[in-house]
Write a protein that holds these residues in place. Structure first.
Motif, PDB file in Angstrom:
ATOM      1  N   GLY A 114       9.485  -1.507  17.772  1.00  0.00           N
ATOM      2  CA  GLY A 114       8.778  -2.737  17.466  1.00  0.00           C
ATOM      3  C   GLY A 114       7.907  -2.602  16.235  1.00  0.00           C
ATOM      4  N   GLU A 115       7.060  -3.608  16.095  1.00  0.00           N
ATOM      5  CA  GLU A 115       6.127  -3.660  14.967  1.00  0.00           C
ATOM      6  C   GLU A 115       4.817  -4.257  15.460  1.00  0.00           C
ATOM      7  OE1 GLU A 115       7.046  -4.867  10.623  1.00  0.00           O
ATOM      8  OE2 GLU A 115       6.266  -6.677  11.592  1.00  0.00           O
ATOM      9  N   ALA A 116       3.723  -3.636  15.067  1.00  0.00           N
ATOM     10  CA  ALA A 116       2.391  -4.116  15.430  1.00  0.00           C
ATOM     11  C   ALA A 116       1.649  -4.530  14.166  1.00  0.00           C
ATOM     12  CB  ALA A 116       1.600  -3.013  16.135  1.00  0.00           C
ATOM     13  N   VAL A 117       0.793  -5.546  14.320  1.00  0.00           N
ATOM     14  CA  VAL A 117      -0.140  -5.947  13.266  1.00  0.00           C
ATOM     15  C   VAL A 117      -1.520  -5.921  13.892  1.00  0.00           C
ATOM     16  CG1 VAL A 117      -0.821  -7.730  11.628  1.00  0.00           C
ATOM     17  CG2 VAL A 117       1.608  -7.389  12.151  1.00  0.00           C
ATOM     18  N   VAL A 118      -2.442  -5.241  13.217  1.00  0.00           N
ATOM     19  CA  VAL A 118      -3.794  -5.082  13.739  1.00  0.00           C
ATOM     20  C   VAL A 118      -4.827  -5.350  12.654  1.00  0.00           C
ATOM     21  CG1 VAL A 118      -3.007  -3.344  15.423  1.00  0.00           C
ATOM     22  CG2 VAL A 118      -3.977  -2.597  13.227  1.00  0.00           C
ATOM     23  N   LEU A 119      -6.052  -5.592  13.108  1.00  0.00           N
ATOM     24  CA  LEU A 119      -7.209  -5.573  12.206  1.00  0.00           C
ATOM     25  C   LEU A 119      -7.832  -4.203  12.336  1.00  0.00           C
ATOM     26  CD1 LEU A 119      -9.131  -8.940  12.704  1.00  0.00           C
ATOM     27  CD2 LEU A 119      -7.759  -8.224  10.741  1.00  0.00           C
ATOM     28  N   ALA A 120      -7.918  -3.495  11.242  1.00  0.00           N
ATOM     29  CA  ALA A 120      -8.481  -2.147  11.257  1.00  0.00           C
ATOM     30  C   ALA A 120      -9.983  -2.208  11.067  1.00  0.00           C
ATOM     31  CB  ALA A 120      -7.846  -1.309  10.154  1.00  0.00           C
ATOM     32  N   PRO A 121     -10.703  -1.271  11.659  1.00  0.00           N
ATOM     33  CA  PRO A 121     -12.154  -1.223  11.438  1.00  0.00           C
ATOM     34  C   PRO A 121     -12.471  -0.834  10.001  1.00  0.00           C
ATOM     35  CG  PRO A 121     -11.408   0.650  12.751  1.00  0.00           C
ATOM     36  CD  PRO A 121     -10.216  -0.233  12.550  1.00  0.00           C
ATOM     37  N   SER A 122     -13.636  -1.279   9.565  1.00  0.00           N
ATOM     38  CA  SER A 122     -14.083  -1.024   8.195  1.00  0.00           C
ATOM     39  C   SER A 122     -15.464  -0.375   8.219  1.00  0.00           C
ATOM     40  CB  SER A 122     -14.150  -2.337   7.423  1.00  0.00           C
ATOM     41  OG  SER A 122     -14.717  -2.142   6.146  1.00  0.00           O
ATOM     42  N   ARG A 123     -15.733   0.422   7.216  1.00  0.00           N
ATOM     43  CA  ARG A 123     -17.079   0.997   7.079  1.00  0.00           C
ATOM     44  C   ARG A 123     -18.093  -0.085   6.749  1.00  0.00           C
ATOM     45  NH1 ARG A 123     -14.316   4.916   4.337  1.00  0.00           N
ATOM     46  NH2 ARG A 123     -14.206   6.883   5.434  1.00  0.00           N
ATOM     47  N   GLY A 124     -17.610  -1.123   6.053  1.00  0.00           N
ATOM     48  CA  GLY A 124     -18.515  -2.194   5.592  1.00  0.00           C
ATOM     49  C   GLY A 124     -18.673  -3.181   6.640  1.00  0.00           C
TER      50      GLY A 124
END
Length: 146
Positions: A136-146
């Motif tokens: 499959g394929e996943a799309v995520v929001l990654a955490p940011s330092r900012g």
């Protein structure tokens, strides 16, 4: 038994690169299947009843497909990108059964990064004995330092 031989922890969007990958391996047990049936309320006898399952196309009991898919979530939530990641979507194609006692290797690899939107696309795959059982394929929001 869970083997997370790749590093654990958060990889921030600023540090991700296409090709970054992580994996884990887990032996799926009867207890895992029983617990998943309880939590999900999916008590389909193909997962729980040896006699019933023997008469199916699988010729024996199999783990819930979504139990296997949960291993993808484990890699994403614990390793890549890790803590703070938010799932946006996941598509799945079930290729074969996972049986009690099977060792599943779950791989996740970054295939696209949109840093401005913090969106990361990843190829996801679960394999048993060298054969894909789930892709499959996943799309995520990654955490940011900012």
């Amino acid at each position: 038994m869970l083997d997370t031989t790749q590093q654990r922890g958060t990889i921030f969007i600023e540090d991700l690169e296409i090709g970054t990958h992580r994996h884990l391996t887990k032996v799926v047990t009867d207890e895992d299947i029983q617990m998943f049936a309880e939590v999900s309320t999916d008590r389909n006898p193909v997962h729980l009843d040896d006699e019933y399952a023997a008469g199916t196309m699988f010729k024996g009991r199999i783990a819930h497909g979504m139990l296997t898919a949960g291993l993808i979530s484990a890699v994403i939530g614990e390793q890549l990108p890790g803590h703070g990641t938010i799932y946006l979507s996941q598509n799945l194609k079930f290729m074969g059964p996972v049986r009690p006692g099977d060792e599943v290797r779950t791989d996740v690899i970054v295939t696209d990064i949109n840093r401005e939107k913090r969106k990361v696309t990843m190829e996801t795959k679960c394999v048993v004995d060298g054969k894909p059982v789930l892709i499959g394929e996943a799309v995520v929001l990654a955490p940011s330092r900012g």
